[in-house]
Design a protein around this motif. Structure first.
Motif, PDB file in Angstrom:
ATOM      1  N   LEU A  25      18.798 -13.417  13.309  1.00  0.00           N
ATOM      2  CA  LEU A  25      18.023 -12.310  12.746  1.00  0.00           C
ATOM      3  C   LEU A  25      17.271 -11.565  13.828  1.00  0.00           C
ATOM      4  CD1 LEU A  25      16.739 -14.185   9.565  1.00  0.00           C
ATOM      5  CD2 LEU A  25      18.285 -12.229   9.578  1.00  0.00           C
ATOM      6  N   ASN A  26      16.721 -12.280  14.799  1.00  0.00           N
ATOM      7  CA  ASN A  26      16.038 -11.627  15.918  1.00  0.00           C
ATOM      8  C   ASN A  26      17.012 -10.764  16.711  1.00  0.00           C
ATOM      9  OD1 ASN A  26      13.850 -14.465  16.728  1.00  0.00           O
ATOM     10  ND2 ASN A  26      13.596 -12.835  15.240  1.00  0.00           N
ATOM     11  N   ARG A  27      18.205 -11.293  16.969  1.00  0.00           N
ATOM     12  CA  ARG A  27      19.209 -10.523  17.721  1.00  0.00           C
ATOM     13  C   ARG A  27      19.644  -9.277  16.949  1.00  0.00           C
ATOM     14  NH1 ARG A  27      22.243 -13.754  21.475  1.00  0.00           N
ATOM     15  NH2 ARG A  27      20.747 -15.189  22.445  1.00  0.00           N
ATOM     16  N   ALA A  28      19.583  -9.363  15.620  1.00  0.00           N
ATOM     17  CA  ALA A  28      19.997  -8.230  14.785  1.00  0.00           C
ATOM     18  C   ALA A  28      18.895  -7.180  14.645  1.00  0.00           C
ATOM     19  CB  ALA A  28      20.411  -8.723  13.411  1.00  0.00           C
ATOM     20  N   GLY A  29      17.693  -7.468  15.170  1.00  0.00           N
ATOM     21  CA  GLY A  29      16.602  -6.501  15.105  1.00  0.00           C
ATOM     22  C   GLY A  29      15.579  -6.774  14.031  1.00  0.00           C
ATOM     23  N   CYS A  30      15.432  -8.034  13.643  1.00  0.00           N
ATOM     24  CA  CYS A  30      14.536  -8.407  12.552  1.00  0.00           C
ATOM     25  C   CYS A  30      13.407  -9.298  13.053  1.00  0.00           C
ATOM     26  CB  CYS A  30      15.338  -9.140  11.476  1.00  0.00           C
ATOM     27  SG  CYS A  30      14.437  -9.467   9.964  1.00  0.00           S
ATOM     28  N   ASP A  31      12.166  -8.917  12.758  1.00  0.00           N
ATOM     29  CA  ASP A  31      11.030  -9.807  12.978  1.00  0.00           C
ATOM     30  C   ASP A  31      11.037 -10.876  11.889  1.00  0.00           C
ATOM     31  OD1 ASP A  31      10.150  -8.349  15.135  1.00  0.00           O
ATOM     32  OD2 ASP A  31       8.600  -7.257  14.028  1.00  0.00           O
ATOM     33  N   VAL A  32      10.796 -12.132  12.262  1.00  0.00           N
ATOM     34  CA  VAL A  32      10.823 -13.223  11.292  1.00  0.00           C
ATOM     35  C   VAL A  32       9.520 -14.007  11.346  1.00  0.00           C
ATOM     36  CG1 VAL A  32      12.029 -15.293  10.504  1.00  0.00           C
ATOM     37  CG2 VAL A  32      13.331 -13.426  11.550  1.00  0.00           C
ATOM     38  N   VAL A  33       8.838 -14.093  10.209  1.00  0.00           N
ATOM     39  CA  VAL A  33       7.630 -14.906  10.092  1.00  0.00           C
ATOM     40  C   VAL A  33       7.955 -16.119   9.229  1.00  0.00           C
ATOM     41  CG1 VAL A  33       6.799 -13.609   8.086  1.00  0.00           C
ATOM     42  CG2 VAL A  33       5.181 -14.932   9.464  1.00  0.00           C
ATOM     43  N   VAL A  34       7.350 -17.263   9.560  1.00  0.00           N
ATOM     44  CA  VAL A  34       7.586 -18.503   8.812  1.00  0.00           C
ATOM     45  C   VAL A  34       6.255 -18.992   8.243  1.00  0.00           C
ATOM     46  CG1 VAL A  34       8.598 -20.812   8.857  1.00  0.00           C
ATOM     47  CG2 VAL A  34       9.449 -19.060  10.427  1.00  0.00           C
ATOM     48  N   PRO A  35       5.942 -18.658   6.990  1.00  0.00           N
ATOM     49  CA  PRO A  35       4.676 -19.109   6.382  1.00  0.00           C
ATOM     50  C   PRO A  35       4.563 -20.632   6.398  1.00  0.00           C
ATOM     51  CG  PRO A  35       5.679 -17.399   5.045  1.00  0.00           C
ATOM     52  CD  PRO A  35       6.699 -17.791   6.074  1.00  0.00           C
ATOM     53  N   ASP A  36       3.399 -21.124   6.785  1.00  0.00           N
ATOM     54  CA  ASP A  36       3.214 -22.556   6.989  1.00  0.00           C
ATOM     55  C   ASP A  36       2.957 -23.326   5.705  1.00  0.00           C
ATOM     56  OD1 ASP A  36       2.870 -24.918   8.531  1.00  0.00           O
ATOM     57  OD2 ASP A  36       0.704 -24.693   8.377  1.00  0.00           O
ATOM     58  N   THR A  37       2.416 -22.670   4.677  1.00  0.00           N
ATOM     59  CA  THR A  37       2.010 -23.390   3.465  1.00  0.00           C
ATOM     60  C   THR A  37       3.120 -23.488   2.423  1.00  0.00           C
ATOM     61  OG1 THR A  37       1.074 -21.334   2.581  1.00  0.00           O
ATOM     62  CG2 THR A  37      -0.426 -22.822   3.736  1.00  0.00           C
ATOM     63  N   GLN A  38       4.313 -23.046   2.757  1.00  0.00           N
ATOM     64  CA  GLN A  38       5.437 -23.156   1.822  1.00  0.00           C
ATOM     65  C   GLN A  38       5.862 -24.609   1.675  1.00  0.00           C
ATOM     66  OE1 GLN A  38       9.410 -21.950   3.487  1.00  0.00           O
ATOM     67  NE2 GLN A  38       8.161 -21.100   5.147  1.00  0.00           N
ATOM     68  N   GLY A  39       6.601 -24.894   0.586  1.00  0.00           N
ATOM     69  CA  GLY A  39       7.055 -26.256   0.334  1.00  0.00           C
ATOM     70  C   GLY A  39       8.472 -26.278  -0.207  1.00  0.00           C
ATOM     71  N   CYS A  40       8.827 -27.379  -0.837  1.00  0.00           N
ATOM     72  CA  CYS A  40      10.151 -27.544  -1.444  1.00  0.00           C
ATOM     73  C   CYS A  40      10.369 -26.461  -2.501  1.00  0.00           C
ATOM     74  CB  CYS A  40      10.236 -28.936  -2.066  1.00  0.00           C
ATOM     75  SG  CYS A  40      11.712 -29.239  -3.054  1.00  0.00           S
ATOM     76  N   CYS A  41      11.602 -25.991  -2.634  1.00  0.00           N
ATOM     77  CA  CYS A  41      11.892 -24.934  -3.605  1.00  0.00           C
ATOM     78  C   CYS A  41      11.780 -25.420  -5.048  1.00  0.00           C
ATOM     79  CB  CYS A  41      13.289 -24.354  -3.375  1.00  0.00           C
ATOM     80  SG  CYS A  41      14.656 -25.489  -3.760  1.00  0.00           S
ATOM     81  N   GLY A  42      11.951 -26.735  -5.280  1.00  0.00           N
ATOM     82  CA  GLY A  42      11.851 -27.283  -6.633  1.00  0.00           C
ATOM     83  C   GLY A  42      13.182 -27.430  -7.346  1.00  0.00           C
ATOM     84  N   ALA A  43      14.293 -27.136  -6.653  1.00  0.00           N
ATOM     85  CA  ALA A  43      15.595 -27.183  -7.316  1.00  0.00           C
ATOM     86  C   ALA A  43      15.931 -28.574  -7.842  1.00  0.00           C
ATOM     87  CB  ALA A  43      16.688 -26.713  -6.349  1.00  0.00           C
ATOM     88  N   LEU A  44      15.694 -29.601  -7.034  1.00  0.00           N
ATOM     89  CA  LEU A  44      16.004 -30.958  -7.488  1.00  0.00           C
ATOM     90  C   LEU A  44      15.178 -31.330  -8.711  1.00  0.00           C
ATOM     91  CD1 LEU A  44      16.414 -32.984  -4.165  1.00  0.00           C
ATOM     92  CD2 LEU A  44      18.190 -32.165  -5.706  1.00  0.00           C
ATOM     93  N   HIS A  45      13.925 -30.885  -8.745  1.00  0.00           N
ATOM     94  CA  HIS A  45      13.079 -31.138  -9.909  1.00  0.00           C
ATOM     95  C   HIS A  45      13.646 -30.425 -11.137  1.00  0.00           C
ATOM     96  CE1 HIS A  45      10.518 -31.859  -6.428  1.00  0.00           C
ATOM     97  NE2 HIS A  45       9.695 -32.564  -7.188  1.00  0.00           N
ATOM     98  N   GLY A  46      13.945 -29.137 -10.971  1.00  0.00           N
ATOM     99  CA  GLY A  46      14.440 -28.344 -12.096  1.00  0.00           C
ATOM    100  C   GLY A  46      15.762 -28.849 -12.634  1.00  0.00           C
ATOM    101  N   HIS A  47      16.671 -29.227 -11.741  1.00  0.00           N
ATOM    102  CA  HIS A  47      17.999 -29.671 -12.164  1.00  0.00           C
ATOM    103  C   HIS A  47      17.970 -31.052 -12.808  1.00  0.00           C
ATOM    104  CE1 HIS A  47      19.281 -26.138 -10.229  1.00  0.00           C
ATOM    105  NE2 HIS A  47      19.535 -26.612  -9.024  1.00  0.00           N
ATOM    106  N   SER A  48      16.929 -31.846 -12.514  1.00  0.00           N
ATOM    107  CA  SER A  48      16.875 -33.205 -13.057  1.00  0.00           C
ATOM    108  C   SER A  48      15.904 -33.337 -14.224  1.00  0.00           C
ATOM    109  CB  SER A  48      16.495 -34.199 -11.951  1.00  0.00           C
ATOM    110  OG  SER A  48      15.230 -33.889 -11.398  1.00  0.00           O
ATOM    111  N   GLY A  49      15.437 -32.211 -14.759  1.00  0.00           N
ATOM    112  CA  GLY A  49      14.619 -32.250 -15.965  1.00  0.00           C
ATOM    113  C   GLY A  49      13.119 -32.217 -15.742  1.00  0.00           C
ATOM    114  N   GLU A  50      12.664 -32.271 -14.498  1.00  0.00           N
ATOM    115  CA  GLU A  50      11.223 -32.277 -14.220  1.00  0.00           C
ATOM    116  C   GLU A  50      10.737 -30.837 -14.019  1.00  0.00           C
ATOM    117  OE1 GLU A  50       9.435 -35.112 -11.775  1.00  0.00           O
ATOM    118  OE2 GLU A  50      10.783 -36.743 -12.328  1.00  0.00           O
ATOM    119  N   LYS A  51      10.689 -30.108 -15.117  1.00  0.00           N
ATOM    120  CA  LYS A  51      10.388 -28.684 -15.064  1.00  0.00           C
ATOM    121  C   LYS A  51       8.942 -28.413 -14.642  1.00  0.00           C
ATOM    122  CE  LYS A  51      11.569 -24.505 -17.656  1.00  0.00           C
ATOM    123  NZ  LYS A  51      12.112 -23.967 -18.925  1.00  0.00           N
ATOM    124  N   ALA A  52       8.028 -29.267 -15.062  1.00  0.00           N
ATOM    125  CA  ALA A  52       6.617 -29.074 -14.706  1.00  0.00           C
ATOM    126  C   ALA A  52       6.437 -29.142 -13.195  1.00  0.00           C
ATOM    127  CB  ALA A  52       5.751 -30.123 -15.404  1.00  0.00           C
ATOM    128  N   GLY A  53       7.102 -30.100 -12.554  1.00  0.00           N
ATOM    129  CA  GLY A  53       7.019 -30.210 -11.103  1.00  0.00           C
ATOM    130  C   GLY A  53       7.625 -29.008 -10.412  1.00  0.00           C
TER     131      GLY A  53
END
Length: 437
Positions: free
Chosen positions: A215-243
C-alpha cells in the motif's frame, strides 16, 4: 426446551425472510455440503425449511436441525446464486446463536470456549504469548523431538498434517503502536487504516507487513490503530453473538478517530464479518449509525491496489511458474471481490495464470470447521486438490489465513510439498517487487 427455541425463532428470525426462499434450487450446485452429500438436509433451502419448521413448532427433535446447521460451512456461496436475494448467512448465525443460548453446554466445551473465544482471541497480548509458545516449540528442538518420538501419532491424521504445515512463527513485534506508515510516492493518493486481525498479526505477521509495504508503494498512507481487537467472526459463527457485538463496538471505536478513505483488510473472513457490523448492531440505537459508517469504509487490500493502479505502475516479476487462485469464500460472496486478486496475479511477469475449476467453492477451512467437522472438511479439501491438479499449478494463491493453511494441508495430504506451495497474495506481490528490484 423445544418451546423456548421455537419462541426464540419466532421473535428473532423473520417469517418473511424465511419465506423469501422460493425453493428454486439455484443454491444447490453452489453449496459444498450439498455437492458432497446430495442430501437436501445439507442444502441451503433444506436448512431454511428446517428453520421454518422449528419456528412453526413442527419438529420434535431440534438437535437434528442444530446438527444440520453445524455441518454448514457458512461460506455463503448460496447468496450470490440466489435470485431472490435471501440473506441466508444472517439467518444461519441467528439460528446458531439461539441454539447455543438454549442448550446445556458441557463443562469441557465451556472451558474451551472461555479459554479461546473469551480470553485468547479478545486479548492480543495473550494471543501474542500463545504464538510465542508455538515459536518456542518450533525453534527449541521440541518439534523435532516430538516428531522423532512420534507424539503426533496419538492425534487424528488431519491434525498430524496440520502440525506439519503450520508456518514458522515470526518473532513478536511491537511496531504497531498507533503508528502511521507513510506513502513512498511523491504525492499521497489515499489514506487507509489497517485492520491487523488476530492470527494475521501473530502467525501471519509477515503478511501484514507485506500488505502495508504494498500500500505504501502504491501511494497510500497506512495507520494502524492500537486499540483494535479481534473481529468477532469466530464468536458470531459459533453462536456467541453477545461477544461478537462487544468486539464490534471495540473496533468501531478504535477506528472512528482515524480520518481515512479506507479501512483495509487482508483476510477475507475478517473482512466479511467487519462488513456485517451494521447488521450485527442494527437494533442498537447507540451503535447502528456508527456501525454503518464503519462498514462503508471496509475494503480488501487488493481492491485498493487496483484503484491506485498498482498493477500498471509497479514492475512485477517472478520466476516462471504456473499459478492458480483459490477464492476466499467470504471475500467473494460477501465483499464481492473476485476480479482484483486475479488481475494482480496476471499482471506479474513470469506468472502463467490458470483458472482452477470451481475456484469459487469453499476449500473446507471455514474458520475452525476443519477442527469441528474434520470428515466433511477433508472430503471437500480432497476434491479441491483434484481441481488444483488439473491446472498443473506449482503455486496456489489465497487471500485468507484459514484458506492458506487449508491449501497447505491439501498439498501435504497429496504429497506435493516438493513441487507445490501456497502463498498469500500480499506475500506473492511483494516477492514480485523484490525480485524485480
Amino acid at each position: 426446551m423445544n418451546e423456548a427455541i421455537t419462541q426464540a425463532f419466532q421473535e428473532r428470525i423473520s417469517e418473511d425472510d424465511l419465506l423469501n426462499c422460493m425453493k428454486c434450487g439455484f443454491c444447490l450446485p453452489a453449496c459444498p455440503t450439498y455437492v458432497e452429500t446430495q442430501d437436501e438436509v445439507h442444502s441451503p433451502r433444506g436448512r431454511i425449511s428446517l428453520m421454518m419448521a422449528v419456528r412453526d413448532g413442527e419438529i420434535d427433535d431440534v438437535h437434528e436441525v442444530e446438527e444440520s446447521l453445524n455441518v454448514c460451512l457458512g461460506c455463503r456461496a448460496c447468496e450470490p446464486a440466489c435470485p431472490a436475494g435471501v440473506n441466508y448467512g444472517e439467518m444461519l448465525e441467528e439460528a446458531r446463536a439461539i441454539f447455543y443460548e438454549h442448550k446445556d453446554v458441557p463443562l469441557q466445551e465451556k472451558a474451551l470456549r472461555k479459554t479461546t473465544l473469551n480470553m485468547l482471541f479478545t486479548d492480543q497480548e495473550k494471543m501474542g504469548k500463545a504464538t510465542s509458545l508455538l515459536r518456542f516449540y518450533q525453534r527449541s528442538g521440541l518439534q523435532k523431538t516430538a516428531r522423532k518420538l512420534k507424539v503426533m501419532n496419538f492425534f487424528p491424521d488431519h491434525m498430524q498434517q496440520m502440525e506439519r504445515v503450520l508456518p514458522d512463527v515470526p518473532k513478536r513485534s511491537k511496531q504497531y503502536r498507533e503508528v502511521t506508515f507513510p506513502s513512498e510516492t511523491a504525492h499521497t493518493k489515499a489514506t487507509a487504516a489497517m485492520f491487523k486481525g488476530c492470527l494475521m498479526d501473530t502467525l501471519f505477521h509477515k503478511t501484514n507487513q507485506s500488505t502495508i509495504t504494498l500500500l505504501n508503494r502504491a501511494g497510500c498512507d497506512v495507520v494502524v490503530p492500537d486499540t483494535q481487537g479481534c473481529c468477532g467472526a469466530l464468536h458470531g459463527h459459533s453462536g456467541e453473538k453477545a461477544g461478537a457485538k462487544e468486539l464490534a463496538k471495540q473496533n468501531i471505536q478504535a477506528f472512528e478517530q482515524a480520518d481515512v478513505d479506507y479501512i483495509i483488510t487482508n483476510a477475507g473472513g475478517c473482512g466479511a464479518f467487519l462488513h456485517d457490523y451494521d447488521h450485527l448492531l442494527k437494533n442498537d440505537p447507540e451503535w447502528a449509525e456508527r456501525a454503518k459508517a464503519f462498514t462503508d469504509k471496509i475494503v480488501d487490500f487488493s481492491t485498493v491496489l487496483m484503484k491506485l493502479d498498482f498493477a500498471n505502475e509497479m514492475p512485477l516479476n517472478i520466476d516462471q511458474q504456473i499459478i492458480t487462485y483459490q477464492d476466499s469464500c467470504h471475500l467473494r460472496n460477501v465483499l464481492g471481490v473476485a476480479d482484483a486478486p486475479r488481475k494482480l496475479i496476471q499482471a506479474i511477469e513470469g506468472a502463467h495464470y490458470i483458472e482452477m475449476p470451481h475456484a469459487d467453492q469453499c476449500c473446507g477451512s471455514a474458520g475452525i470447521y476443519n477442527l469441528t467437522q474434520p470428515d466433511m472438511s477433508m472430503q471437500i479439501l480432497d476434491h479441491k486438490m483434484e481441481n488444483v491438479d488439473t491446472t498443473r499449478a506449482t503455486t496456489i494463491v489465497t487471500t485468507n489465513p484459514g484458506c492458506l493453511l487449508q491449501m497447505k494441508l491439501g498439498i501435504e495430504r497429496t504429497e506435493q510439498t516438493d513441487t507445490m506451495h501456497a502463498v498469500h497474495l500480499a506475500d506473492l506481490l511483494l516477492e514480485a517487487i523484490s525480485t524485480d528490484g
